[in-house]
Design a protein around this motif. Structure first.
Motif, PDB file in Angstrom:
ATOM      1  N   UNK A 575       0.829  -1.205   0.000  1.00 10.78           N
ATOM      2  CA  UNK A 575       0.000   0.000   0.000  1.00 10.78           C
ATOM      3  C   UNK A 575       0.868   1.263   0.000  1.00 10.78           C
ATOM      4  N   UNK A 576       0.450   2.279  -0.767  1.00 12.97           N
ATOM      5  CA  UNK A 576       1.225   3.513  -0.833  1.00 12.97           C
ATOM      6  C   UNK A 576       0.567   4.598   0.017  1.00 12.97           C
ATOM      7  N   UNK A 577       1.103   5.809  -0.085  1.00 16.04           N
ATOM      8  CA  UNK A 577       0.609   6.946   0.699  1.00 16.04           C
ATOM      9  C   UNK A 577      -0.866   7.207   0.416  1.00 16.04           C
ATOM     10  N   UNK A 578      -1.252   7.096  -0.852  1.00 17.89           N
ATOM     11  CA  UNK A 578      -2.642   7.399  -1.228  1.00 17.89           C
ATOM     12  C   UNK A 578      -3.601   6.377  -0.623  1.00 17.89           C
ATOM     13  N   UNK A 579      -3.189   5.105  -0.597  1.00 15.96           N
ATOM     14  CA  UNK A 579      -4.048   4.048  -0.041  1.00 15.96           C
ATOM     15  C   UNK A 579      -4.336   4.305   1.434  1.00 15.96           C
ATOM     16  N   UNK A 580      -3.255   4.510   2.213  1.00 16.17           N
ATOM     17  CA  UNK A 580      -3.448   4.747   3.647  1.00 16.17           C
ATOM     18  C   UNK A 580      -4.118   6.098   3.888  1.00 16.17           C
ATOM     19  N   UNK A 581      -3.825   7.073   3.025  1.00 15.43           N
ATOM     20  CA  UNK A 581      -4.450   8.393   3.154  1.00 15.43           C
ATOM     21  C   UNK A 581      -5.946   8.337   2.936  1.00 15.43           C
ATOM     22  N   UNK A 582      -6.386   7.491   1.983  1.00 17.74           N
ATOM     23  CA  UNK A 582      -7.825   7.331   1.722  1.00 17.74           C
ATOM     24  C   UNK A 582      -8.528   6.755   2.940  1.00 17.74           C
ATOM     25  N   UNK A 583      -7.907   5.739   3.542  1.00 19.12           N
ATOM     26  CA  UNK A 583      -8.498   5.113   4.723  1.00 19.12           C
ATOM     27  C   UNK A 583      -8.537   6.099   5.890  1.00 19.12           C
ATOM     28  N   UNK A 584      -7.453   6.832   6.077  1.00 15.33           N
ATOM     29  CA  UNK A 584      -7.363   7.801   7.168  1.00 15.33           C
ATOM     30  C   UNK A 584      -8.436   8.887   7.022  1.00 15.33           C
TER      31      UNK A 584
END
Length: 780
Positions: A575-584
């Motif tokens: 998972x990249x920054x965008x993936x975790x950022x979307x969840x956050x």
């Protein structure tokens, strides 16, 4: 016996001698003597004089002799006709042609040659067909020229008819004609017939073999080209150059260099400027600076001019291989007069990478012949370097003093307008596209769709899309699907995607990003999952990080946070920054602190300086009333020196962009802006609006929270827009962060109170507020 007198023959001989030595002064003296001796009435001598003046480029003198001749024969007319045709004055030549009392095959061929040289191939073909209609037999020279026109147009049907004339007239055995037939089939893409023609040729020249090599290299069949090359008993420079260029042009640059070494070792043929142009291009593509420099030294040693194709190849090689300073010296030394667009573009790329585009502009300004490609390259260079205003100014200059912009120029300028979200600029470019007839071009149409969508006018975007009817490609459909999704029209986007599939247009990976995003914004979780499956199982598209992030966002926005987290854990890629950022981001909206902590920790492992992760986690704590934890995260952020992104909104009024931040006191009209906003705030409260003080993520008094909310950046931008534009004008606001719940609710009420449509673009989508409701249906 000769029908001409000894005097005629004597003076004709003198004119021929002067013509060979290109001695126009002596020729004019001979002309004077002819007049003195009274021989100026000789049609034979006057014809020789017209020929002499014509071949020396003295067209006006040739025409004067022609006009003064009392008697003219067909040779006279053909000579003056050929003079104008060969010098690019085909319209004048056509006038002479129409006035001729008699025409022979030379007359018709002269016109065909003239049109051919001016690249007016259709006119050449029309002239040939007319020639046949009048029963005039074509010569070998006619046939080779008309076959050249057919090859240039890739007009296979007409070329086949000309081939039938070749057979009918018994010209197949003439090598130049056979080679022209061969070339025509090769350039027109009929390799099979070309091979048959080559196989039936009883006599073959080196040109015949070279034509076949060229045919195979152009179609990417380097194995067949090499086999043909190996069979040749005799080879010239063109044979070797065709192979080297073939390898270079088909991406086999290392093989091109090896073939060059083979040429040096095995052949007595010396490399020429074409050879060096190809091998330097190969070095450029391979970014091989040292071999390139050795080749440069060799070109100097053998005296090749570095102001032409070789110079351009050297500039290309140095620009691509890290020798930009040497490339610039070559440009300065050659005064850039012959710098071609490929080399200029490469230099431009080099300067853009260095972050300094000024030297490129100096070179552009010094170019002698700046064609449309050079102008477009410079505009694109400015755009890629973020210098949008410079791109606009250069385009305006192009409209005034430059060549007519083509579809690539207009597409580039529309990209500039899109990045500025400037619908006014975009409309002006649209006007230029309509006037130039480029509006229906696919590249311009696609750029217009994107420009209007990014400027907030989805209606105009759809109108353009519907107008580009017969030639829409995958990019066109994808652009429209993404635009509809961004404007909250998820159902329309999905409907368009289904229509795209039904008419057989294959979606690509970007199309699927668009349609899954449409499902995300509309809350169609199950349908989004189905498309994710369809993409892999039917269209065999391997998911990228973008697709995975879309799926996480799909689950997260719908409140299915655990499902989103499980999806991340099962992803076959990291998972990249965008993936975790979307969840956050979803955790913050749905107030799931525990999962927000996990997402933030994972995000900060990848990007420790990510201010959004700290802010989102702090906001999640604040949203749940955990003020101490929120303060701790903000202190941690401060201690680590991570700066928070400042929220801002902007609006364009009369080509000027006005930027606002929360509680902004810097605008010259701040007083009237605050008064206007205070009146609106009071009015919408009367209408039932209740400020969402939970949106203020700090532990403050309710009254202070209320004041802070009324001065969010988008509200100030709206207030300024209301006092700066006529009634009923649509307001278009851009914002660099996600619109908050309070602003979203407030703007719905404001749109009802002021009777205007208000379009707000935040980081993820457009919101169209009208009559008290939003296009997103309160799901964003």
């Amino acid at each position: 016996m000769s029908p001409h007198s000894p005097s005629d023959l004597f003076y004709a001989s003198l004119l021929q001698t002067s013509l060979k030595s290109k001695d126009s002064i002596t020729g004019k003296s001979i002309h004077a003597n002819i007049i003195k001796t009274g021989l100026h009435l000789s049609v034979f001598l006057m014809n020789n004089l017209i020929n002499f003046y014509s071949k020396n480029g003295l067209i006006s003198d040739a025409c004067k002799v022609f006009d003064e001749m009392p008697i003219k024969n067909t040779f006279t007319w053909n000579t003056i006709l050929s003079t104008y045709a060969k010098n690019g004055k085909v319209e004048i030549a056509r006038q002479f042609f129409e006035e001729m009392p008699e025409r022979d095959s030379v007359s018709w061929t002269a016109m065909i040659v003239g049109y051919n040289q001016m690249a007016r191939f259709r006119n050449a073909v029309s002239m040939f067909l007319e020639m046949i209609k009048f029963g005039v037999s074509p010569t070998q020279f006619t046939i080779t020229n008309i076959l050249s026109s057919c090859a240039a147009m890739e007009a296979l049907d007409i070329g086949k008819k000309v081939h039938s004339f070749v057979v009918k007239l018994g010209l197949s055995g003439y090598i130049p004609v056979a080679n022209s037939v061969l070339n025509m089939y090769g350039k027109s893409g009929d390799a099979e017939t070309a091979k048959v023609v080559f196989g039936t040729m009883k006599l073959k020249s080196i040109s015949s073999w070279n034509a076949m090599i060229s045919l195979y290299t152009q179609s990417g069949r380097l194995d067949l080209a090499l086999a043909q090359f190996e069979q040749m008993e005799e080879r010239d420079a063109i044979s070797w150059n065709s192979m080297i260029a073939g390898y270079n042009q088909n991406g086999s640059d290392f093989e091109a260099l090896l073939f060059f070494l083979k040429m040096l070792a095995e052949s007595s043929v010396k490399p020429d400027r074409f050879t060096f142009t190809s091998v330097l291009s190969a070095c450029a593509n391979l970014e091989m600076l040292k071999p390139g420099m050795q080749l440069h030294a060799e070109t100097i040693k053998i005296g090749l001019d570095s102001d032409g194709p070789v110079g351009n190849a050297l500039i290309l090689m140095y620009s691509k291989s890290g020798g930009l300073d040497i490339a610039q010296k070559i440009v300065e030394r050659s005064l850039t007069t012959n710098l071609n667009v490929v080399s200029f573009t490469c230099l431009l790329d080099g300067y853009v990478k260095l972050g300094d585009i000024n030297p490129a502009r100096k070179i552009f300004d010094s170019l002698k012949d700046r064609d449309v490609v050079a102008w477009t390259a410079m505009i694109v260079g400015y755009f890629q370097n973020g210098l949008n205003n410079d791109a606009i100014e250069l385009f305006r200059s192009m409209l005034t003093v430059g060549p007519k912009p083509n579809n690539y120029t207009l597409a580039a300028m529309l990209s500039v307008s899109s990045s500025l979200a400037s619908i006014d600029h975009g409309k002006q470019i649209h006007g230029v596209a309509i006037r130039s007839g480029e509006e229906s071009s696919v590249s311009v149409g696609n750029s217009l769709v994107t420009m209007y969508a990014k400027g907030g006018s989805i209606q105009n975007s759809r109108r353009v899309f519907d107008h580009v009817s017969w030639n829409k490609d995958t990019v066109s459909w994808t652009s429209m699907i993404i635009s509809l999704a961004q404007h909250g029209l998820g159902e329309e986007a999905i409907e368009l995607f289904e229509k795209m599939l039904s008419i057989g247009i294959k979606p690509d990976h970007i199309t699927y990003v668009g349609v899954i995003s449409a499902c995300t914004h509309a809350g169609f979780v199950e349908q989004g999952q189905n498309y994710f499956s369809l993409m892999q199982n039917v269209h065999k598209i391997k998911p990228t990080h973008s697709h995975y992030s879309c799926m996480i966002d799909l689950f997260g926005r719908a409140g299915l946070l655990q499902q989103a987290h499980n999806f991340i854990e099962k992803m076959p890629v990291e998972p990249d920054v965008i993936a975790w950022g979307s969840l956050l981001s979803s955790c913050k909206v749905h107030k799931n602190v525990e999962l927000a902590k996990i997402a933030a920790e994972r995000l900060l492992l990848i990007d420790p300086e990510n201010s959004g992760a700290y802010s989102a986690l702090a906001n999640a704590y604040s949203a749940c009333g955990k003020w101490d934890d929120a303060a701790r995260i903000r202190r941690l952020m401060k201690d680590r020196g991570v700066k928070k992104d400042q929220g801002s909104s902007w609006i364009q009024i009369k080509n000027k962009v006005h930027v606002f931040s929360a509680e902004d006191g810097s605008h010259p009209q701040k007083d009237v802006i605050y008064i206007t906003m205070a009146k609106l705030w009071k009015e919408i409260k009367k209408r039932g609006f209740v400020p969402d003080t939970d949106a203020v993520l700090h532990d403050l008094d309710e009254e202070v929270k209320d004041q802070i909310l009324s001065r969010h950046s988008e509200k100030l931008a709206i207030a300024f827009g209301l006092i700066s534009t006529p009634e009923n004008t649509t307001l278009r606001i851009m914002k660099n962060l996600r619109v908050c719940n309070d602003c979203h609710s407030a703007i719905k009420f404001i749109s009802k109170v002021v009777g205007r449509e208000i379009v707000v673009r935040d980081t993820t989508r457009f919101h169209h507020f009208k009559d008290g409701s939003c296009s997103c249906g309160d799901y964003w």
